[in-house]
Structures are given as C-alpha cells and as structure tokens.
Enzyme design. Structure first.
Site, PDB file in Angstrom:
ATOM      1  N   GLY A 122      10.658  33.023  28.313  1.00  0.00           N
ATOM      2  CA  GLY A 122      10.766  31.890  29.227  1.00  0.00           C
ATOM      3  C   GLY A 122      11.199  32.371  30.607  1.00  0.00           C
ATOM      4  N   GLY A 123      12.498  32.295  30.870  1.00  0.00           N
ATOM      5  CA  GLY A 123      13.048  32.594  32.196  1.00  0.00           C
ATOM      6  C   GLY A 123      12.523  33.879  32.827  1.00  0.00           C
ATOM      7  N   SER A 151      15.953  34.404  25.479  1.00  0.00           N
ATOM      8  CA  SER A 151      16.646  35.231  26.485  1.00  0.00           C
ATOM      9  C   SER A 151      16.196  36.694  26.501  1.00  0.00           C
ATOM     10  CB  SER A 151      18.158  35.133  26.301  1.00  0.00           C
ATOM     11  OG  SER A 151      18.588  33.801  26.519  1.00  0.00           O
ATOM     12  N   ASN A 189       6.098  31.820  28.663  1.00  0.00           N
ATOM     13  CA  ASN A 189       6.162  30.363  28.547  1.00  0.00           C
ATOM     14  C   ASN A 189       6.847  29.853  29.817  1.00  0.00           C
ATOM     15  OD1 ASN A 189       6.579  27.711  27.918  1.00  0.00           O
ATOM     16  ND2 ASN A 189       8.058  28.082  26.270  1.00  0.00           N
ATOM     17  N   GLU A 207      12.122  31.840  17.331  1.00  0.00           N
ATOM     18  CA  GLU A 207      12.946  31.551  18.500  1.00  0.00           C
ATOM     19  C   GLU A 207      14.224  30.825  18.063  1.00  0.00           C
ATOM     20  OE1 GLU A 207      10.391  31.676  22.295  1.00  0.00           O
ATOM     21  OE2 GLU A 207      10.537  29.609  21.642  1.00  0.00           O
ATOM     22  N   LYS A 216       7.119  26.892  30.879  1.00  0.00           N
ATOM     23  CA  LYS A 216       7.746  25.561  30.763  1.00  0.00           C
ATOM     24  C   LYS A 216       7.371  24.714  31.980  1.00  0.00           C
ATOM     25  CE  LYS A 216      11.243  27.745  27.926  1.00  0.00           C
ATOM     26  NZ  LYS A 216      12.596  27.771  27.392  1.00  0.00           N
ATOM     27  N   GLY A 237      17.231  30.357  26.636  1.00  0.00           N
ATOM     28  CA  GLY A 237      17.732  29.984  27.950  1.00  0.00           C
ATOM     29  C   GLY A 237      19.240  30.116  28.074  1.00  0.00           C
ATOM     30  N   HIS A 263       7.165  24.258  19.971  1.00  0.00           N
ATOM     31  CA  HIS A 263       8.325  24.861  20.645  1.00  0.00           C
ATOM     32  C   HIS A 263       9.552  23.979  20.403  1.00  0.00           C
ATOM     33  CE1 HIS A 263      11.039  26.168  23.816  1.00  0.00           C
ATOM     34  NE2 HIS A 263      10.373  27.316  23.787  1.00  0.00           N
ATOM     35  N   GLU A 301      11.800  22.937  22.262  1.00  0.00           N
ATOM     36  CA  GLU A 301      12.022  21.868  23.255  1.00  0.00           C
ATOM     37  C   GLU A 301      11.117  20.670  22.972  1.00  0.00           C
ATOM     38  OE1 GLU A 301      11.564  24.432  26.641  1.00  0.00           O
ATOM     39  OE2 GLU A 301      13.465  25.396  26.126  1.00  0.00           O
TER      40      GLU A 301
HETATM   41  P1  PGA Z   1      14.014  32.006  27.407  1.00  0.00           P
HETATM   42  O1  PGA Z   1      12.958  30.996  26.745  1.00  0.00           O
HETATM   43  O2  PGA Z   1      13.350  33.361  27.463  1.00  0.00           O
HETATM   44  O3  PGA Z   1      14.261  31.446  28.787  1.00  0.00           O
HETATM   45  O4  PGA Z   1      15.219  32.005  26.552  1.00  0.00           O
HETATM   46  C1  PGA Z   1      12.168  31.389  25.634  1.00  0.00           C
HETATM   47  C2  PGA Z   1      11.366  30.230  25.141  1.00  0.00           C
HETATM   48  O5  PGA Z   1      11.866  29.094  25.161  1.00  0.00           O
HETATM   49  O6  PGA Z   1      10.205  30.400  24.717  1.00  0.00           O
END
Ligand code: PGA
Length: 279
Positions: free
Chosen positions: A246-247, A225, A25, A179, A27, A185, A111, A113
C-alpha cells in the site's frame, strides 16, 4: 507455458520456482497527473521487469492512464474491486468484463478495507472471485486476521468459505495475499517468521483441499507495511512469493526498490534450492 513459474532466460525453459508478484495497491490515492508522473519515474528506475510479475492497481478512474503508461512494458494493471454481475441496475458498480476490457489483467478481491468498511463477506468474496475468473482476470484475493489471536481459525474460515469452493482449474489462476490487518498501514510489519508461518498454514489448506501440486504452484504474497527496508528479510522466506504494497507503492522510488529486489541472482538461486524441499 505456465505464466506463474519462472523462465530461465538462458535456456527459455521453466523451473518449478514460483514467479514473485510485486503488487501496488494505491487505494484512494493519485489523480491522472500523479498517475502519469509515477509511471514516468517508475519506468526509468527499473531496467528489467522480467524477474517478477509487477501489478499496479490504481483507482478505477486512473486505469486507462495507467494502461497506456504501461504500454511496451510487462507491467500489469489491476483494479481494486469488482462487482459480480456483468450489467444491470447496480449504481456505482463496475463488472469484471468492464475491467478486463479496460486493459486490466488483475483485480484485488476481498481486501480487508472492503470487508471492514463496505460489508464484504466470504460469500461475496467467492462471488467476486468467480466473476473475475469468468472475465479472464487474475484475482489477488486477500485474507488475514484482525488481531494476533485466532489466526488459525480466521484463516481457515476465510479459506474454506471464500476460496475453497473454487474448482482446481479456477484455483490455479489465483494469487493469495496474506494481509494481517493489524499490520496494514500501521508501520507494524509481521516478522518474517510470523508471516512465513501464516503462509505455511494457508498452503497447508490448499494441499488438503487440492493437493500438493496446486499448493506448490500457488503464489502467496504478503501485505502489511512492506517497505524497502523490511522487504529483503520477508522475501528471503521460502514461503513468501512477493508483496501487496500500500503506502510504499505510492512512491516510485520505494516501489521500484521492491521490484528491483527480485532481480538478485543469489535470491533466485536460493529460491531454487528452497523450492526443492517440497517439490
Ligand atoms: P500497507 O497496505 O502497505 O500500507 O500496509 C497494504 C495493503 O493494504 O494492501
């Protein structure tokens, strides 16, 4: 063949093991040039994509570039959101049909967010799931609690209101991403035991609503994470069928390391043994 189950390459038969999903993802990250260079590097770092379902979800504007960069591979491209109407006066929105026509096979829905910054609710999540399925997309639907309390009631409500109204046939095409918002994050991953317990809870709701077979087949992946150095112990959990990242998905080297983790024969074997517990 059911594409969510593993294929034994030697015999070309399917086993009851759920094919892991490794999703990226991105983002609001990466422009066209960065998308191209990611794919060039990433493709060279993975020699066999057949051990899992790799899904990369870039921003909308990068989708066409990603789709052509993934040609001749089994890498899937997904969108990060969709709108539930197919057309009309909805400035700024993109429909499931448009996403499908652009070459995507998957779409992330609900998601945290989107729920937090853009007002999405269980009700809109359900509408988006139905629209995605009607367009022929595989939704990756996200649920998770914001703090480490009331986990059970939050997951129960998100499942009951956002997912459970789907028919068995619709449900069979979903991927669920657990999640926990406190882990996204934040560099604070859920421990394997915490994540596995939440996955069991979700799978229990699926069993109650749709029966053991649906529960056994649905892929429930973990997000929050995930990085190459914590992925192995999470993946070793019977309940965890992959990741939404994500990251760590922004870097071709770390995302490739997560994909390559699925290749281990030992892990496949242990998944076979473990899945017998509830087949
Ligand atoms: P993250 O994000 O791996 O940066 O924690 C995961 C996500 O929001 O899908």
């Amino acid at each position: 063949m059911n594409s969510s189950l593993l294929v034994n390459k030697a015999t070309n038969t399917q086993s009851a093991i759920r094919l892991p999903v490794i999703g990226a993802n991105w983002k609001l990250h990466k422009d066209l040039a960065e998308t191209e260079s990611f794919f060039e590097k990433f493709r060279s770092l993975v020699d066999d994509f057949g051990y899992c379902e790799v899904v990369i979800c870039p921003p909308f504007l990068d989708v066409a570039t990603a789709v052509s960069a993934a040609e001749q591979t089994t890498i899937h491209i997904g969108a990060q959101n969709l709108y539930w109407e197919n057309d009309g006066a909805f400035t700024g929105e993109v429909s499931g049909e448009m996403i499908k026509a652009s070459g995507c096979s998957h779409v992330i829905v609900g998601h945290s967010e989107r729920r937090r910054y853009f007002g999405e609710t269980d009700e809109t999540v359900l509408k988006k799931l139905v629209a995605a399925l009607e367009a022929g997309l595989t939704p990756i639907v996200c649920i998770g609690e914001s703090e480490r309390k009331n986990v059970e009631s939050v997951l129960e409500k998100q499942f009951r209101c956002g997912i459970a109204p789907l028919s068995a046939e619709q449900f069979a095409k979903l991927i669920i991403a657990y999640e926990p918002i406190w882990a996204i994050g934040a560099g604070k991953t859920a421990t394997p035991a915490i994540a596995a317990a939440a996955h069991r809870l979700i799978r229990g709701h699926v069993t109650k609503r749709l029966g053991a077979q649906a529960a056994n087949q649905v892929r429930i992946i973990y997000g929050g994470s995930v990085k190459p150095d914590n992925a192995q112990s999470l993946m070793a959990q019977e309940e965890i069928d992959g990741f939404l990242v994500g990251g760590a998905s922004l870097d071709a080297v770390s995302f490739a390391a997560l994909v390559n983790l699925c290749k281990s024969e030992e892990k496949s074997e242990s998944r076979i043994n473990q899945s017998c517990n509830y087949v």
